[in-house]
Design a protein around this motif. Structure first.
Motif, PDB file in Angstrom:
ATOM      1  N   HIS A  60       0.853  -1.190   0.000  1.00 36.24           N
ATOM      2  CA  HIS A  60       0.000   0.000   0.000  1.00 36.24           C
ATOM      3  C   HIS A  60       0.886   1.236   0.000  1.00 36.24           C
ATOM      4  O   HIS A  60       1.455   1.609   1.027  1.00 36.24           O
ATOM      5  CB  HIS A  60      -0.885  -0.029   1.247  1.00 36.24           C
ATOM      6  N   LEU A  61       1.000   1.856  -1.173  1.00 39.31           N
ATOM      7  CA  LEU A  61       1.855   3.034  -1.346  1.00 39.31           C
ATOM      8  C   LEU A  61       1.076   4.255  -1.828  1.00 39.31           C
ATOM      9  O   LEU A  61       1.672   5.223  -2.276  1.00 39.31           O
ATOM     10  CB  LEU A  61       2.974   2.718  -2.356  1.00 39.31           C
ATOM     11  N   SER A  62      -0.232   4.234  -1.731  1.00 41.98           N
ATOM     12  CA  SER A  62      -1.032   5.323  -2.285  1.00 41.98           C
ATOM     13  C   SER A  62      -0.808   6.645  -1.556  1.00 41.98           C
ATOM     14  O   SER A  62      -0.349   6.690  -0.416  1.00 41.98           O
ATOM     15  CB  SER A  62      -2.519   4.954  -2.269  1.00 41.98           C
ATOM     16  N   LYS A  63      -1.099   7.726  -2.278  1.00 45.97           N
ATOM     17  CA  LYS A  63      -1.046   9.095  -1.776  1.00 45.97           C
ATOM     18  C   LYS A  63       0.338   9.491  -1.271  1.00 45.97           C
ATOM     19  O   LYS A  63       0.508   9.982  -0.153  1.00 45.97           O
ATOM     20  CB  LYS A  63      -2.107   9.321  -0.701  1.00 45.97           C
ATOM     21  N   ASN A  64       1.342   9.260  -2.106  1.00 46.87           N
ATOM     22  CA  ASN A  64       2.701   9.690  -1.844  1.00 46.87           C
ATOM     23  C   ASN A  64       3.181  10.478  -3.058  1.00 46.87           C
ATOM     24  O   ASN A  64       2.359  10.957  -3.836  1.00 46.87           O
ATOM     25  CB  ASN A  64       3.597   8.477  -1.564  1.00 46.87           C
ATOM     26  N   ASP A  65       4.450  10.631  -3.244  1.00 46.55           N
ATOM     27  CA  ASP A  65       4.992  11.351  -4.395  1.00 46.55           C
ATOM     28  C   ASP A  65       6.045  10.485  -5.086  1.00 46.55           C
ATOM     29  O   ASP A  65       7.181  10.905  -5.276  1.00 46.55           O
ATOM     30  CB  ASP A  65       5.579  12.692  -3.948  1.00 46.55           C
ATOM     31  N   LEU A  66       5.639   9.268  -5.412  1.00 47.14           N
ATOM     32  CA  LEU A  66       6.531   8.327  -6.087  1.00 47.14           C
ATOM     33  C   LEU A  66       6.339   8.435  -7.589  1.00 47.14           C
ATOM     34  O   LEU A  66       5.220   8.606  -8.066  1.00 47.14           O
ATOM     35  CB  LEU A  66       6.242   6.900  -5.623  1.00 47.14           C
ATOM     36  N   SER A  67       7.426   8.312  -8.325  1.00 44.74           N
ATOM     37  CA  SER A  67       7.330   8.364  -9.788  1.00 44.74           C
ATOM     38  C   SER A  67       8.337   7.385 -10.367  1.00 44.74           C
ATOM     39  O   SER A  67       9.513   7.428 -10.035  1.00 44.74           O
ATOM     40  CB  SER A  67       7.598   9.772 -10.304  1.00 44.74           C
ATOM     41  N   SER A  68       7.847   6.496 -11.147  1.00 40.55           N
ATOM     42  CA  SER A  68       8.699   5.511 -11.817  1.00 40.55           C
ATOM     43  C   SER A  68       7.815   4.486 -12.499  1.00 40.55           C
ATOM     44  O   SER A  68       6.594   4.617 -12.534  1.00 40.55           O
ATOM     45  CB  SER A  68       9.625   4.805 -10.812  1.00 40.55           C
ATOM     46  N   LEU A  87      -2.506  -4.385  -4.343  1.00 39.32           N
ATOM     47  CA  LEU A  87      -1.466  -3.442  -4.729  1.00 39.32           C
ATOM     48  C   LEU A  87      -2.121  -2.071  -4.879  1.00 39.32           C
ATOM     49  O   LEU A  87      -2.906  -1.856  -5.804  1.00 39.32           O
ATOM     50  CB  LEU A  87      -0.821  -3.892  -6.046  1.00 39.32           C
ATOM     51  N   TYR A  88      -1.830  -1.168  -3.951  1.00 45.19           N
ATOM     52  CA  TYR A  88      -2.415   0.166  -3.952  1.00 45.19           C
ATOM     53  C   TYR A  88      -1.336   1.176  -4.331  1.00 45.19           C
ATOM     54  O   TYR A  88      -0.399   1.401  -3.574  1.00 45.19           O
ATOM     55  CB  TYR A  88      -2.977   0.513  -2.574  1.00 45.19           C
ATOM     56  N   LEU A  89      -1.492   1.770  -5.501  1.00 45.64           N
ATOM     57  CA  LEU A  89      -0.496   2.702  -6.016  1.00 45.64           C
ATOM     58  C   LEU A  89      -1.094   4.050  -6.398  1.00 45.64           C
ATOM     59  O   LEU A  89      -0.380   4.919  -6.892  1.00 45.64           O
ATOM     60  CB  LEU A  89       0.195   2.098  -7.251  1.00 45.64           C
ATOM     61  N   ASN A  90      -2.385   4.236  -6.181  1.00 44.60           N
ATOM     62  CA  ASN A  90      -3.071   5.445  -6.637  1.00 44.60           C
ATOM     63  C   ASN A  90      -2.497   6.707  -6.008  1.00 44.60           C
ATOM     64  O   ASN A  90      -1.858   6.676  -4.963  1.00 44.60           O
ATOM     65  CB  ASN A  90      -4.572   5.346  -6.366  1.00 44.60           C
ATOM     66  N   ASN A  91      -2.721   7.822  -6.685  1.00 43.38           N
ATOM     67  CA  ASN A  91      -2.267   9.137  -6.259  1.00 43.38           C
ATOM     68  C   ASN A  91      -0.755   9.226  -6.107  1.00 43.38           C
ATOM     69  O   ASN A  91      -0.240   9.750  -5.106  1.00 43.38           O
ATOM     70  CB  ASN A  91      -2.982   9.573  -4.972  1.00 43.38           C
ATOM     71  N   ASN A  92      -0.043   8.701  -7.071  1.00 43.72           N
ATOM     72  CA  ASN A  92       1.397   8.836  -7.239  1.00 43.72           C
ATOM     73  C   ASN A  92       1.617   9.227  -8.701  1.00 43.72           C
ATOM     74  O   ASN A  92       0.676   9.658  -9.366  1.00 43.72           O
ATOM     75  CB  ASN A  92       2.114   7.516  -6.924  1.00 43.72           C
ATOM     76  N   PHE A 104       3.220   7.082 -11.106  1.00 37.46           N
ATOM     77  CA  PHE A 104       3.758   5.908 -11.771  1.00 37.46           C
ATOM     78  C   PHE A 104       3.413   5.926 -13.252  1.00 37.46           C
ATOM     79  O   PHE A 104       2.363   6.453 -13.638  1.00 37.46           O
ATOM     80  CB  PHE A 104       3.222   4.625 -11.140  1.00 37.46           C
ATOM     81  N   ILE A 105       4.288   5.327 -14.051  1.00 37.97           N
ATOM     82  CA  ILE A 105       4.045   5.205 -15.488  1.00 37.97           C
ATOM     83  C   ILE A 105       4.262   3.743 -15.883  1.00 37.97           C
ATOM     84  O   ILE A 105       4.872   2.974 -15.150  1.00 37.97           O
ATOM     85  CB  ILE A 105       4.972   6.126 -16.313  1.00 37.97           C
ATOM     86  N   GLY A 106       3.746   3.397 -17.048  1.00 39.29           N
ATOM     87  CA  GLY A 106       3.971   2.055 -17.558  1.00 39.29           C
ATOM     88  C   GLY A 106       2.892   1.090 -17.089  1.00 39.29           C
ATOM     89  O   GLY A 106       1.832   1.477 -16.633  1.00 39.29           O
ATOM     90  N   THR A 107       3.218  -0.179 -17.223  1.00 36.62           N
ATOM     91  CA  THR A 107       2.239  -1.230 -16.915  1.00 36.62           C
ATOM     92  C   THR A 107       2.573  -1.898 -15.576  1.00 36.62           C
ATOM     93  O   THR A 107       3.682  -1.793 -15.064  1.00 36.62           O
ATOM     94  CB  THR A 107       2.245  -2.319 -18.015  1.00 36.62           C
ATOM     95  N   ILE A 108       1.578  -2.595 -15.056  1.00 37.08           N
ATOM     96  CA  ILE A 108       1.770  -3.382 -13.837  1.00 37.08           C
ATOM     97  C   ILE A 108       2.109  -4.806 -14.281  1.00 37.08           C
ATOM     98  O   ILE A 108       1.335  -5.414 -15.030  1.00 37.08           O
ATOM     99  CB  ILE A 108       0.518  -3.354 -12.958  1.00 37.08           C
ATOM    100  N   PRO A 109       3.238  -5.324 -13.843  1.00 33.98           N
ATOM    101  CA  PRO A 109       3.661  -6.667 -14.285  1.00 33.98           C
ATOM    102  C   PRO A 109       2.690  -7.762 -13.885  1.00 33.98           C
ATOM    103  O   PRO A 109       2.006  -7.686 -12.923  1.00 33.98           O
ATOM    104  CB  PRO A 109       5.007  -6.874 -13.594  1.00 33.98           C
TER     105      PRO A 109
END
Length: 128
Positions: free
Chosen positions: A93-101, A116-121, A123-128
């Protein structure tokens, strides 16, 4: 040893999400002057078992099953591929941070990952 690999993996996560410790987490980061924490034993990179660190949950075998870093001021341009060595990880759970990659392709090896919680960052590309 499995515990060494686990501690290494979660430590790389800390450094990757603090721009090599130049930035700080909002809660329980390694730097006590920059990050509040209700108990020092919860602080990341402390001498305590990583299962006791803030946002980390382990099973009865002391294997990390959950990482919950929602809204914790995480920054950085990479999520380390080393997290894929946490074979018991069920929740990230990494949502609501400032991650980019991009999400490392090695995450596809996390066969126990259910959430897998990635919203509100950023991120680009696809989820493996």
């Amino acid at each position: 040893s499995p515990n060494f690999v686990q501690r290494y993996s979660i430590s790389t996560f800390y450094f990757a999400t603090t721009n090599s410790a130049q930035d700080h987490w909002d809660k329980c980061g390694a730097d006590a002057l920059q990050s509040s924490c209700p108990f020092e034993s919860l602080r990341f990179l402390s001498s305590n078992n990583e299962c006791n660190w803030f946002g980390i949950t382990c099973n009865a075998n002391n294997e990390i099953t959950r990482i919950n870093m929602k809204e914790n001021g995480l920054t950085g341009s990479s999520v380390p591929k080393e997290l894929a060595s946490l074979s018991s990880l069920e929740v990230l759970h990494l949502s609501k941070n400032d991650l980019s990659s991009t999400i490392p392709s090695e995450f596809g090896l996390l066969t126990n990952l259910k959430y897998l919680y990635l919203n509100n960052n950023n991120f680009i590309g696809t989820i493996p």
